[in-house]
Design a protein around this motif. Sequence first.
Motif, PDB file in Angstrom:
ATOM      1  N   SER A 493       0.862  -1.176   0.000  1.00  0.00           N
ATOM      2  CA  SER A 493       0.000   0.000   0.000  1.00  0.00           C
ATOM      3  C   SER A 493       0.902   1.231   0.000  1.00  0.00           C
ATOM      4  CB  SER A 493      -0.923  -0.006   1.220  1.00  0.00           C
ATOM      5  OG  SER A 493      -0.150   0.163   2.364  1.00  0.00           O
ATOM      6  N   GLY A 494       0.545   2.191  -0.767  1.00  0.00           N
ATOM      7  CA  GLY A 494       1.370   3.409  -0.844  1.00  0.00           C
ATOM      8  C   GLY A 494       2.361   3.393  -1.992  1.00  0.00           C
ATOM      9  N   ALA A 495       2.548   2.221  -2.635  1.00  0.00           N
ATOM     10  CA  ALA A 495       3.589   2.158  -3.670  1.00  0.00           C
ATOM     11  C   ALA A 495       3.215   2.926  -4.939  1.00  0.00           C
ATOM     12  CB  ALA A 495       3.898   0.709  -4.021  1.00  0.00           C
ATOM     13  N   LEU A 496       1.916   3.231  -5.088  1.00  0.00           N
ATOM     14  CA  LEU A 496       1.518   4.012  -6.274  1.00  0.00           C
ATOM     15  C   LEU A 496       1.947   5.472  -6.141  1.00  0.00           C
ATOM     16  CD1 LEU A 496      -2.099   2.787  -7.125  1.00  0.00           C
ATOM     17  CD2 LEU A 496       0.062   2.100  -8.134  1.00  0.00           C
ATOM     18  N   TYR A 497       2.294   5.847  -4.898  1.00  0.00           N
ATOM     19  CA  TYR A 497       2.647   7.250  -4.645  1.00  0.00           C
ATOM     20  C   TYR A 497       4.103   7.334  -4.202  1.00  0.00           C
ATOM     21  CZ  TYR A 497      -2.317   8.078  -4.914  1.00  0.00           C
ATOM     22  OH  TYR A 497      -3.602   8.157  -5.384  1.00  0.00           O
ATOM     23  N   HIS A 498       4.781   8.368  -4.634  1.00  0.00           N
ATOM     24  CA  HIS A 498       6.134   8.607  -4.117  1.00  0.00           C
ATOM     25  C   HIS A 498       6.320  10.116  -4.001  1.00  0.00           C
ATOM     26  CE1 HIS A 498       6.768   8.991  -8.510  1.00  0.00           C
ATOM     27  NE2 HIS A 498       7.691   9.868  -8.180  1.00  0.00           N
ATOM     28  N   ASP A 499       7.314  10.496  -3.225  1.00  0.00           N
ATOM     29  CA  ASP A 499       7.577  11.922  -3.047  1.00  0.00           C
ATOM     30  C   ASP A 499       8.333  12.436  -4.274  1.00  0.00           C
ATOM     31  OD1 ASP A 499       8.365  14.436  -2.375  1.00  0.00           O
ATOM     32  OD2 ASP A 499       9.514  13.867  -0.579  1.00  0.00           O
ATOM     33  N   PRO A 500       7.705  13.272  -5.104  1.00  0.00           N
ATOM     34  CA  PRO A 500       8.397  13.726  -6.315  1.00  0.00           C
ATOM     35  C   PRO A 500       9.544  14.679  -5.996  1.00  0.00           C
ATOM     36  CG  PRO A 500       6.305  14.884  -6.083  1.00  0.00           C
ATOM     37  CD  PRO A 500       6.363  13.871  -4.971  1.00  0.00           C
ATOM     38  N   ASN A 501       9.572  15.178  -4.741  1.00  0.00           N
ATOM     39  CA  ASN A 501      10.631  16.128  -4.354  1.00  0.00           C
ATOM     40  C   ASN A 501      11.618  15.523  -3.356  1.00  0.00           C
ATOM     41  OD1 ASN A 501       9.446  18.113  -5.971  1.00  0.00           O
ATOM     42  ND2 ASN A 501       7.992  18.623  -4.357  1.00  0.00           N
ATOM     43  N   ALA A 502      11.712  14.197  -3.367  1.00  0.00           N
ATOM     44  CA  ALA A 502      12.575  13.521  -2.375  1.00  0.00           C
ATOM     45  C   ALA A 502      14.034  13.978  -2.493  1.00  0.00           C
ATOM     46  CB  ALA A 502      12.493  12.009  -2.555  1.00  0.00           C
ATOM     47  N   TYR A 503      14.484  14.192  -3.700  1.00  0.00           N
ATOM     48  CA  TYR A 503      15.874  14.602  -3.935  1.00  0.00           C
ATOM     49  C   TYR A 503      16.121  15.969  -3.302  1.00  0.00           C
ATOM     50  CZ  TYR A 503      19.971  15.600  -6.999  1.00  0.00           C
ATOM     51  OH  TYR A 503      21.200  15.898  -7.516  1.00  0.00           O
ATOM     52  N   LEU A 504      15.227  16.899  -3.580  1.00  0.00           N
ATOM     53  CA  LEU A 504      15.365  18.250  -3.034  1.00  0.00           C
ATOM     54  C   LEU A 504      15.306  18.212  -1.501  1.00  0.00           C
ATOM     55  CD1 LEU A 504      15.436  21.346  -3.444  1.00  0.00           C
ATOM     56  CD2 LEU A 504      12.943  21.294  -3.567  1.00  0.00           C
ATOM     57  N   ASN A 505      14.342  17.455  -0.976  1.00  0.00           N
ATOM     58  CA  ASN A 505      14.198  17.392   0.478  1.00  0.00           C
ATOM     59  C   ASN A 505      15.448  16.815   1.134  1.00  0.00           C
ATOM     60  OD1 ASN A 505      11.675  18.512   0.257  1.00  0.00           O
ATOM     61  ND2 ASN A 505      10.621  16.536   0.174  1.00  0.00           N
ATOM     62  N   ALA A 506      16.035  15.785   0.491  1.00  0.00           N
ATOM     63  CA  ALA A 506      17.261  15.186   1.049  1.00  0.00           C
ATOM     64  C   ALA A 506      18.396  16.207   1.024  1.00  0.00           C
ATOM     65  CB  ALA A 506      17.637  13.938   0.260  1.00  0.00           C
ATOM     66  N   GLU A 507      18.475  16.978  -0.070  1.00  0.00           N
ATOM     67  CA  GLU A 507      19.546  17.995  -0.171  1.00  0.00           C
ATOM     68  C   GLU A 507      19.351  19.076   0.892  1.00  0.00           C
ATOM     69  OE1 GLU A 507      22.328  18.128  -2.469  1.00  0.00           O
ATOM     70  OE2 GLU A 507      21.668  16.042  -2.442  1.00  0.00           O
ATOM     71  N   LEU A 508      18.098  19.502   1.093  1.00  0.00           N
ATOM     72  CA  LEU A 508      17.828  20.544   2.096  1.00  0.00           C
ATOM     73  C   LEU A 508      18.198  20.045   3.485  1.00  0.00           C
ATOM     74  CD1 LEU A 508      14.433  22.000   0.786  1.00  0.00           C
ATOM     75  CD2 LEU A 508      16.706  23.039   0.635  1.00  0.00           C
ATOM     76  N   GLN A 509      17.871  18.767   3.730  1.00  0.00           N
ATOM     77  CA  GLN A 509      18.193  18.196   5.043  1.00  0.00           C
ATOM     78  C   GLN A 509      19.714  18.172   5.256  1.00  0.00           C
ATOM     79  OE1 GLN A 509      16.182  14.503   5.804  1.00  0.00           O
ATOM     80  NE2 GLN A 509      17.450  14.101   7.600  1.00  0.00           N
ATOM     81  N   LYS A 510      20.446  17.795   4.184  1.00  0.00           N
ATOM     82  CA  LYS A 510      21.921  17.774   4.297  1.00  0.00           C
ATOM     83  C   LYS A 510      22.453  19.172   4.602  1.00  0.00           C
ATOM     84  CE  LYS A 510      22.955  14.400   0.906  1.00  0.00           C
ATOM     85  NZ  LYS A 510      23.359  14.311  -0.474  1.00  0.00           N
ATOM     86  N   GLU A 511      21.889  20.174   3.890  1.00  0.00           N
ATOM     87  CA  GLU A 511      22.337  21.564   4.113  1.00  0.00           C
ATOM     88  C   GLU A 511      22.078  21.978   5.554  1.00  0.00           C
ATOM     89  OE1 GLU A 511      20.555  24.220   1.260  1.00  0.00           O
ATOM     90  OE2 GLU A 511      21.360  23.022  -0.393  1.00  0.00           O
ATOM     91  N   ASN A 512      20.897  21.608   6.076  1.00  0.00           N
ATOM     92  CA  ASN A 512      20.548  21.949   7.456  1.00  0.00           C
ATOM     93  C   ASN A 512      21.512  21.327   8.440  1.00  0.00           C
ATOM     94  OD1 ASN A 512      18.464  23.677   7.365  1.00  0.00           O
ATOM     95  ND2 ASN A 512      16.863  22.095   7.322  1.00  0.00           N
ATOM     96  N   GLU A 513      21.820  20.043   8.195  1.00  0.00           N
ATOM     97  CA  GLU A 513      22.737  19.346   9.101  1.00  0.00           C
ATOM     98  C   GLU A 513      24.119  20.001   9.079  1.00  0.00           C
ATOM     99  OE1 GLU A 513      20.459  15.049   8.694  1.00  0.00           O
ATOM    100  OE2 GLU A 513      22.432  15.324   7.768  1.00  0.00           O
ATOM    101  N   GLN A 514      24.546  20.387   7.867  1.00  0.00           N
ATOM    102  CA  GLN A 514      25.862  21.050   7.764  1.00  0.00           C
ATOM    103  C   GLN A 514      25.857  22.370   8.516  1.00  0.00           C
ATOM    104  OE1 GLN A 514      26.519  21.215   3.584  1.00  0.00           O
ATOM    105  NE2 GLN A 514      27.398  19.164   3.492  1.00  0.00           N
ATOM    106  N   ARG A 515      24.734  23.112   8.383  1.00  0.00           N
ATOM    107  CA  ARG A 515      24.634  24.416   9.070  1.00  0.00           C
ATOM    108  C   ARG A 515      24.708  24.224  10.585  1.00  0.00           C
ATOM    109  NH1 ARG A 515      21.374  26.839   5.240  1.00  0.00           N
ATOM    110  NH2 ARG A 515      19.540  25.777   6.016  1.00  0.00           N
ATOM    111  N   LEU A 516      23.996  23.161  11.059  1.00  0.00           N
ATOM    112  CA  LEU A 516      23.983  22.915  12.498  1.00  0.00           C
ATOM    113  C   LEU A 516      25.369  22.533  13.015  1.00  0.00           C
ATOM    114  CD1 LEU A 516      20.604  20.994  12.943  1.00  0.00           C
ATOM    115  CD2 LEU A 516      21.186  23.249  13.840  1.00  0.00           C
ATOM    116  N   ARG A 517      26.103  21.777  12.195  1.00  0.00           N
ATOM    117  CA  ARG A 517      27.456  21.355  12.606  1.00  0.00           C
ATOM    118  C   ARG A 517      28.433  22.526  12.614  1.00  0.00           C
ATOM    119  NH1 ARG A 517      26.629  16.347   9.947  1.00  0.00           N
ATOM    120  NH2 ARG A 517      27.461  17.180   8.014  1.00  0.00           N
ATOM    121  N   ALA A 518      28.193  23.507  11.695  1.00  0.00           N
ATOM    122  CA  ALA A 518      29.169  24.604  11.520  1.00  0.00           C
ATOM    123  C   ALA A 518      29.165  25.547  12.739  1.00  0.00           C
ATOM    124  CB  ALA A 518      28.837  25.385  10.270  1.00  0.00           C
TER     125      ALA A 518
END
Length: 518
Positions: A493-518
Amino acid sequence: MKKLRIGIIDFITKAPNRSLWARLMHANLAGIMPQVIACWCESLGHEVSLFLYTGIEDLDKEVPIDVDVIFISAFSQSALQAYALSTRYRSDGVITVLGGPHARCYPEDAQKYFDYVLGITDEKLCRNLLQGCAQQRPLGQYLSAPRQPMTLPGVRERWKYISQALVKAPWIKVVPMIGSLGCPYTCSFCIDANQPYQPLEFDVIRDDLRFLLKKFKRPVVSWHDPNFGVKFDDYMETLEEAVPANSVDFIAESSLSILSEPHLKRLQHNGFKAILPGIESWFDMGNKSKTGQRRGMEKLTHVSEHVNTILRYIPYVQTNFVIGLDSDEAPESFELTKRFVDMSPAAFPAYPLLTAFGQAAPINLQYQRQNRVIPFPFHFLNNNHAMNVKPKNYSWPEFYDHLIDLAEYSFSWRSIYNRFRATTSRIPRWMNLMRAVSSEGFGRIKFYRKVRSLLDADRKFRDYFEGETIVLPQFYASIIKKDLGKLWEWLPSGALYHDPNAYLNAELQKENEQRLRA
Ligand code: SF4
């Protein structure tokens, strides 16, 4: 290491298909990496069975059974079959592994349904995975090697698996070979653009060609390199040393920049019979077609002359155009392509629709930032059943009107006749005719017309295209249900749907983590 029973499934299509084209040609599209994985697993002492799905087999009954681990290789168009099969295998306690383009494009989504999802895969990664493999649930592990392997098992080593596939090819038997990975060009839409170019071992190529000449009177070899012949002289010298001139028929995908007249003479001398250059756009990517700053009609004239020159040396040419690029000018791009069909009548035109395959190409970040990616189920991401990027220069109805007009023009009886007459060799002539009247020509026109009529007739259908709803139109859900057959009940269930912005969201999360570490 404990001896494991390992199954491998190579999906080369996404649905049952008993057409003449599928029966004659699909087995020739077998992937190299599933065969490579089979060789690596076998060399580690495991028991391996490889199953190739060409659309003719019964997926419900014929896939490997009684296995400890199953590797599935899938393009995104086969992801839903892969997800359903993984669910069924997991219910029997089998450890499931996903590889291939879908795993590279949508790893986060695939991790929900597989124990392991593989990015770049080499022998060491494969060995480590099998040494410590265990169920990874609810979320699978993503594994990727730091770089592409420097060498891969050649045809001699893969022969057992190649010959299994060729049993399913009753007419032309095409052997898959690869001489390089990645590409030096950076076409924004391409999933190979981010992979550094890397030649593979020339000794293996030489040995494989000599081996093949003992197996076939006249072998047919398809090069799976993303862009064959980048180090042109090195490859030609290797072929010339290995086998007598013109003793093997070769098929390759090469950019126009490689196909200069001296190179064409050498390709012809060495037996190249089919070439697939990418033209992509009349308004962009001049570097790979060696047309520099030329655009529009000027580029068309230059490219058309070039393609006609290629056809004097190579009997079969397929030209690829990416439809829907932002750089295209409306509606001139479509009109120029129609002119090209007339000016280079022997070339078979292929029209892949622009598709943002998850995180495979950097430009997808831009589409996601602009909120232009439509979450079409993976089943339709095969470059022709759906364009999952909202066009920049057209409304959807305008876009489909132009697309239908172009396809009708290219596969009209007039163009088919012109192509037939202009093609001088027998097999290419009939291949062109078969492709035009099958699902690739007539079939796509029918599908596009249906989509176009629904854009007018069904408000919810149009809303889905406009990104105003994510509720999947029934039209698409029914196709998936029919194509999956009995596997539908195993689709998570749910396989018909996926997050079309998963790539962007992952990149934003990485940027946030880097900011927090800095
Ligand atoms: S030349 Fe071909 S393989 Fe290379 S990046 Fe462009 S489309 Fe991809």
